[in-house]
Design a protein around this motif. Structure first.
Motif, PDB file in Angstrom:
ATOM      1  N   ASN A  36      11.795  27.306  -9.286  1.00 57.23           N
ATOM      2  CA  ASN A  36      12.101  28.445  -8.428  1.00 57.23           C
ATOM      3  C   ASN A  36      11.958  28.024  -6.971  1.00 57.23           C
ATOM      4  O   ASN A  36      10.875  27.625  -6.539  1.00 57.23           O
ATOM      5  CB  ASN A  36      11.169  29.613  -8.754  1.00 57.23           C
ATOM      6  N   TRP A  37      13.056  28.113  -6.253  1.00 52.21           N
ATOM      7  CA  TRP A  37      13.136  27.605  -4.888  1.00 52.21           C
ATOM      8  C   TRP A  37      12.919  28.729  -3.884  1.00 52.21           C
ATOM      9  O   TRP A  37      13.585  29.759  -3.948  1.00 52.21           O
ATOM     10  CB  TRP A  37      14.504  26.966  -4.644  1.00 52.21           C
ATOM     11  N   GLY A  38      12.016  28.499  -2.940  1.00 51.90           N
ATOM     12  CA  GLY A  38      11.744  29.491  -1.906  1.00 51.90           C
ATOM     13  C   GLY A  38      12.381  29.098  -0.593  1.00 51.90           C
ATOM     14  O   GLY A  38      11.700  28.627   0.321  1.00 51.90           O
ATOM     15  N   VAL A  39      13.688  29.285  -0.487  1.00 51.20           N
ATOM     16  CA  VAL A  39      14.429  28.911   0.723  1.00 51.20           C
ATOM     17  C   VAL A  39      14.761  30.184   1.494  1.00 51.20           C
ATOM     18  O   VAL A  39      15.608  30.974   1.071  1.00 51.20           O
ATOM     19  CB  VAL A  39      15.713  28.133   0.379  1.00 51.20           C
ATOM     20  N   VAL A  40      14.077  30.397   2.607  1.00 46.36           N
ATOM     21  CA  VAL A  40      14.308  31.601   3.393  1.00 46.36           C
ATOM     22  C   VAL A  40      15.751  31.611   3.892  1.00 46.36           C
ATOM     23  O   VAL A  40      16.313  30.580   4.248  1.00 46.36           O
ATOM     24  CB  VAL A  40      13.314  31.689   4.572  1.00 46.36           C
ATOM     25  N   GLY A  41      16.362  32.791   3.875  1.00 39.51           N
ATOM     26  CA  GLY A  41      17.765  32.890   4.262  1.00 39.51           C
ATOM     27  C   GLY A  41      18.715  32.451   3.174  1.00 39.51           C
ATOM     28  O   GLY A  41      19.916  32.292   3.416  1.00 39.51           O
ATOM     29  N   GLY A  42      18.204  32.275   1.955  1.00 41.93           N
ATOM     30  CA  GLY A  42      19.050  31.826   0.855  1.00 41.93           C
ATOM     31  C   GLY A  42      20.134  32.809   0.476  1.00 41.93           C
ATOM     32  O   GLY A  42      21.105  32.442  -0.196  1.00 41.93           O
ATOM     33  N   ASP A  43      19.991  34.061   0.893  1.00 45.46           N
ATOM     34  CA  ASP A  43      21.011  35.062   0.598  1.00 45.46           C
ATOM     35  C   ASP A  43      22.034  35.171   1.724  1.00 45.46           C
ATOM     36  O   ASP A  43      22.838  36.104   1.746  1.00 45.46           O
ATOM     37  CB  ASP A  43      20.358  36.420   0.352  1.00 45.46           C
ATOM     38  N   SER A  44      22.018  34.226   2.649  1.00 45.99           N
ATOM     39  CA  SER A  44      22.957  34.227   3.769  1.00 45.99           C
ATOM     40  C   SER A  44      23.799  32.959   3.725  1.00 45.99           C
ATOM     41  O   SER A  44      23.656  32.116   2.834  1.00 45.99           O
ATOM     42  CB  SER A  44      22.191  34.287   5.095  1.00 45.99           C
ATOM     43  N   LYS A  45      24.641  32.805   4.720  1.00 40.16           N
ATOM     44  CA  LYS A  45      25.485  31.609   4.798  1.00 40.16           C
ATOM     45  C   LYS A  45      24.668  30.347   5.017  1.00 40.16           C
ATOM     46  O   LYS A  45      25.184  29.232   4.859  1.00 40.16           O
ATOM     47  CB  LYS A  45      26.495  31.765   5.931  1.00 40.16           C
ATOM     48  N   TYR A  46      23.385  30.499   5.369  1.00 39.27           N
ATOM     49  CA  TYR A  46      22.554  29.337   5.659  1.00 39.27           C
ATOM     50  C   TYR A  46      21.941  28.717   4.407  1.00 39.27           C
ATOM     51  O   TYR A  46      21.382  27.631   4.469  1.00 39.27           O
ATOM     52  CB  TYR A  46      21.442  29.719   6.635  1.00 39.27           C
TER      53      TYR A  46
END
Length: 715
Positions: A603-613
Motif C-alpha cells: 500500500n503506497w502512501g503517495v500524497v496527491g496520488g488522486d491528481s495528475k501528479y
C-alpha cells in the motif's frame, strides 16, 4: 457594585505542513480583522495565543501583522500566552520535549515582543494530572481548561468565576475554567443576549472572572463567519462596543493580570480530559453514537445534574483506535531518544527543531473533520521525523552504514525490527504478518507507506441513516429537514472497512473466484492465515549490508482441505544503496500438491496520488493515476511515481516472474464543512500468481525496488 472581569483568550493556529493559501486566507479573514477591531476598541483587553507554525509563517509573509501585534502588546492591551512551540498535545511528549518546546516559545515571545509570558495555552485543552510539574519547570504559572474538566469533579458553573490551584509533586499551577456557554455564545448568539448573561453573572459573582477561550479561526475563517463577524452584521464590533459601554460593571482584562491579582478559590485535582466534543470523538464508533444519544436524551429531560458527569474517552485512545497515529507517535518517541543523545551544538538544535515540528498535534487525532485523514499533514509530520532521525544517525555513524535496530518500537508488547541505512529506514512487524509498516526514503524525507486503513467512524451512522431515509442533499439541491450534505451521489455505498492494517509485504492466499472488486471492497475469502499472524524473524548483518529473514508455517484452505505451507521472505539492504531486494519462497508441507493463488500486497502512501501528479506505470508508455481502479496481466515491471515539485521521485519495481496486478485507491469517507466526501489516502497494489505447489519443489519470486529521485526521472 464591584466589577466582574471578562477574560477573553483567543487561540490562533495553523498546523505544520498546511498550505500557504490557508495561512494567507486565515490571516486575511480572521487574524487581521481581530487586530483591527482591537485597535478600534482600546478598552477591550484580551489574551492572544499564536502557535509557532503560524508565527513562523507570519514572520516571513506578514511581518506587518506581527508589528501591529507588538504595538498592542507594548501598550498593555494584549497579553501573549506561551505554549509548546509547534502545538503538540503536551501529554504525548517526553518531559524534556514538553519543557523544551515551551521554553522555545517563551524565548521567541520575549525576543520578538519584549514580554515575559506567565500563562500557557494547552493544545486541544488536553489535560492529565502530571502536567503541573513540566509546566512549572518551563516557567508557566497558569493555564485555562474547559469547564468540562471541573464539572467532572463536582463543580458547577457557579464555582468557576475564579481560579484553582493544583499541583504535581509540589509543583503548583493555577487553572481557570473556560465557559462552554460563552464558547458557544460568542459570536453566535445576539450581542444583547450575551451581555444580558454577563450582567446576571456580575450581579451573582461580583469581583469574579468569567473566562472564554476558543479558536480565533471561528472569527472569520470558518464558513459564513466573516460576514457575520466583520461584514454587514458586524457582530464583533458591536460586541466590543457593548463591552466598552459596560465599564461600570464589567472590565475586560487579560487573564494573566487576573491570575496575578486574584487569590485562587481553592485546591483542585482534575481528571484526564479535554473539551466535551474531543472526548466523544475519542470513543469507538458504536460508543460515539451511543454517547450522542444519551446526551440528547438527558438534555431533553433537563438533567444537567447528571450531564456534567457524563463524559467520553481519553485523548490517548486515538493511539489505540488508529495504528497510523500510534506508529507516528511511537516513532517520534524513538527519534526523540536518539536526538537527545546527540552532543550539544548546532546540529542537535536543528534536529530538535525537526523533532518538535513533527510533534504538531493535528496528525495525531481525528474528530469530525481532517486530523489524521489530512494526507499533507501526515506527510509534513513524517518529513520532520525523518530529517531529525537522519541528523541523529549521521552524528552517531560514519557514512555509509547499514545496521539493525530491534525493540518494541510501537509499544504493543512485541519486538519490531528496523533496517537502518544511510539511504533508507524500514520498520518491520514480525508479530503482524511480517509486514513492512514504514519505509522512509531519506533523500525525499518521505514515508512511502504513509497510508490509512479504511475504518468505520462514528459519524458514518448519520450518513447511512440519511441515505436510508432519503435525506441526502447534493450540491445545488434544496435543503430538506435534517438533511445531510454529500458531495456526490451514492457516497454511502463507498463505506468499505478493512479487516487488517494496510501496510506492505502482506502475504495473501485468495480463493480462486476472488475478483478485483471483491478485494477492493474487502469482501472476499482469505484462504490462508498469514496476513496478520506472527512470523519468526532472523537477522543477519555483514560488512555494509543487512538481511532480515521472516518465516511462518501456516495453513491454506484448498477446497475442503487445509494444506500446510511455509512462507519465507528475505529482505536485503546495502549501505549507500537506494535499492531494496525481497525474495519469497513458498514450500508445500502437506501430503499432496496444491493449486494456490498467492499475492503480495503493498500500500503506497503517495500524497496527491488522486491528481495528475500521481502516476502508476505498468508498462513503458502506459500511465495510470494512482487513484484508478484496474488490473493488468503479465506484469514484470511497475513504477509508482510522484511529480509533485517538492516530492518528485519514483519507486521502480522489477519482478523475476510476471504477475497479475490489481490496483485501486484507498479512500476514506469523511465529513467536511461542505458535506461527506471521499478522501484519497493511498493506493493498494496486489501482485498475484497462480501457483502449482508441488511437494519437495518450492516456488519463489524475487522483487527489486529501486528508489529514483527527481533528477533521475525528469521526462
Amino acid at each position: 457594585m464591584k466589577r466582574m472581569t471578562l477574560s477573553l483568550v483567543i487561540h490562533n493556529h495553523q498546523p505544520v505542513g498546511n498550505f500557504d493559501f490557508v495561512f494567507a486566507q486565515a490571516a486575511e479573514r480572521a487574524y487581521d480583522p481581530m487586530l483591527a477591531a482591537l485597535e478600534r476598541h482600546p478598552a477591550v483587553r484580551p489574551a492572544l495565543h499564536y502557535t509557532g507554525p503560524l508565527l513562523d509563517w507570519l514572520s516571513v509573509h506578514r511581518p506587518d501583522h506581527l508589528e501591529r501585534l507588538r504595538t498592542l502588546v507594548e501598550r498593555g492591551q494584549v497579553e501573549l500566552l506561551t505554549s509548546a512551540y509547534y502545538e503538540p498535545v503536551l501529554v504525548a511528549l517526553p518531559d524534556a520535549d514538553k519543557v523544551g518546546q515551551i521554553r522555545k516559545m517563551s524565548r521567541f515571545l520575549r525576543e520578538s515582543f519584549g514580554c515575559e509570558p506567565t500563562g500557557a495555552w494547552l493544545a486541544e485543552r488536553v489535560w492529565e494530572p502530571h502536567l503541573p510539574k513540566p509546566l512549572a519547570e518551563a516557567g508557566v504559572r497558569y493555564t485555562l481548561l474547559d469547564d468540562t474538566h471541573f464539572k467532572m469533579v463536582g463543580l458547577t458553573d457557579d464555582d468557576l468565576f475564579g481560579s484553582y490551584v493544583t499541583e504535581e509533586q509540589g509543583y503548583t499551577l493555577q487553572v481557570f475554567g473556560s465557559s462552554m456557554l460563552l464558547r458557544y455564545a460568542i459570536p453566535w448568539r445576539p450581542v444583547e443576549e450575551v451581555m444580558g448573561w454577563l450582567r446576571e453573572q456580575a450581579e451573582a459573582h461580583p469581583g469574579g472572572v468569567a473566562v472564554m477561550g476558543d479558536d480565533g479561526e471561528k472569527f472569520g475563517l470558518w464558513p459564513g463567519t466573516w460576514e457575520h463577524c466583520w461584514g454587514e452584521e458586524g457582530w464583533m464590533d458591536r460586541f466590543f462596543s457593548a463591552l466598552e459601554e459596560s465599564g461600570e460593571w464589567l472590565a475586560t482584562r487579560p487573564l494573566g493580570e487576573v491570575a496575578a491579582e486574584m487569590e485562587p478559590l481553592g485546591r483542585i485535582y482534575l481528571p484526564c480530559g479535554s473539551y466535551e466534543e474531543m472526548m466523544r470523538w475519542a470513543l469507538p464508533p458504536d460508543d460515539f453514537a451511543a454517547l450522542g444519544r444519551v446526551r440528547r436524551e438527558l438534555e431533553a429531560q433537563g438533567r444537567q445534574d447528571v450531564l456534567r458527569f457524563v463524559r467520553g474517552g481519553l485523548w490517548r485512545s486515538f493511539m489505540a483506535r488508529y495504528d497510523e497515529v500510534n506508529q507516528m507517535h511511537k516513532r517520534a518517541l524513538w527519534v526523540s531518544r536518539k536526538v537527545h543523545r546527540m552532543p550539544e551544538g548546532r546540529e542537535k538544535a536543528q534536529a530538535l527543531d525537526h523533532l518538535w515540528a513533527a510533534q504538531c498535534n493535528c496528525g495525531y487525532w481525528h474528530g469530525l473533520f481532517g486530523g489524521i485523514y489530512l494526507f499533507h499533514i501526515r506527510v509534513a509530520n513524517y518529513g520532520h521525523l525523518i530529517a531529525a532521525e537522519e541528523m541523529a544517525d549521521r552524528a552517531a555513524s560514519p557514512v555509509p552504514w547499514a545496521r539493525v535496530e530491534r525493540g518494541d518500537l510501537d509499544a504493543d508488547g512485541h519486538e519490531e525490527v528496523v533496517l537502518n541505512t544511510d539511504q533508507q529506514v524500514l520498520v518491520f512487524k514480525p508479530s503482524y504478518g511480517g509486514a513492512l509498516v514504514e519505509w522512509d526514503w531519506r533523500d525525499r524525507r518521505y514515508n512511502l507507506l504513509n497510508t490509512m486503513t479504511r475504518r468505520r467512524e462514528g459519524y458514518h451512522e448519520e450518513l447511512v441513516a440519511a441515505a436510508r431515509e432519503g435525506r441526502l442533499v447534493l450540491p445545488g439541491q434544496t435543503e430538506v429537514p435534517d438533511g445531510v450534505r454529500v458531495k456526490e451521489p451514492g457516497i454511502h455505498t463507498r463505506l468499505f472497512h478493512d479487516w487488517y492494517r494496510r501496510a506492505a509485504l502482506l502475504d495473501h492466499f485468495l480463493h480462486p473466484e476472488t475478483t478485483l472488486e471483491a478485494f477492493y471492497q474487502a469482501r472476499y475469502g482469505e484462504q490462508g492465515d498469514f496476513v496478520e499472524q506472527p512470523y519468526v524473524a532472523r537477522v543477519e548483518g555483514g560488512e555494509g549490508a543487512v538481511v532480515l529473514e521472516l518465516a511462518r508455517e501456516g495453513g491454506v484452505w484448498v477446497g475442503d482441505r487445509q494444506v500446510a505451507v511455509r512462507v519465507e521472505k528475505g529482505i536485503a539492504l546495502e549501505a549507500g544503496s537506494s535499492d531494496l531486494w525481497v525474495r519469497y519462497r513458498l514450500t508445500n508441507l502437506g501430503d499432496g500438491p496444491a493449486s494456490l493463488r498467492f499475492g503480495v500486497e503493498v500500500n503506497w502512501g503517495v500524497v496527491g496520488g488522486d491528481s495528475k501528479y500521481g502516476e502508476l506505470r505498468v508498462a513503458e508508455g502506459e500511465s495510470r493515476r494512482l487513484s484508478d481502479l484496474g488490473e493488468q496481466s503479465a506484469v514484470s515491471t511497475l513504477v509508482v511515481a510522484s511529480r509533485l515539485p517538492d516530492l518528485a521521485g519514483e519507486v521502480a519495481l522489477s519482478l523475476s516472474r510476471p504477475a497479475h496486478l490489481w490496483h485501486f485507491p484507498l479512500e476514506a469517507v469523511a465529513n467536511s464543512e461542505a458535506g461527506y466526501e471521499r478522501v484519497y489516502q493511498g493506493t493498494c497494489t496486489l501482485l498475484w500468481w497462480e501457483v502449482a505447489l508441488e511437494l519437495g519443489r518450492p516456488w519463489g519470486v524475487e522483487f527489486r525496488f529501486a528508489l529514483n529521485a527527481a533528477h533521475a526521472i525528469d521526462r
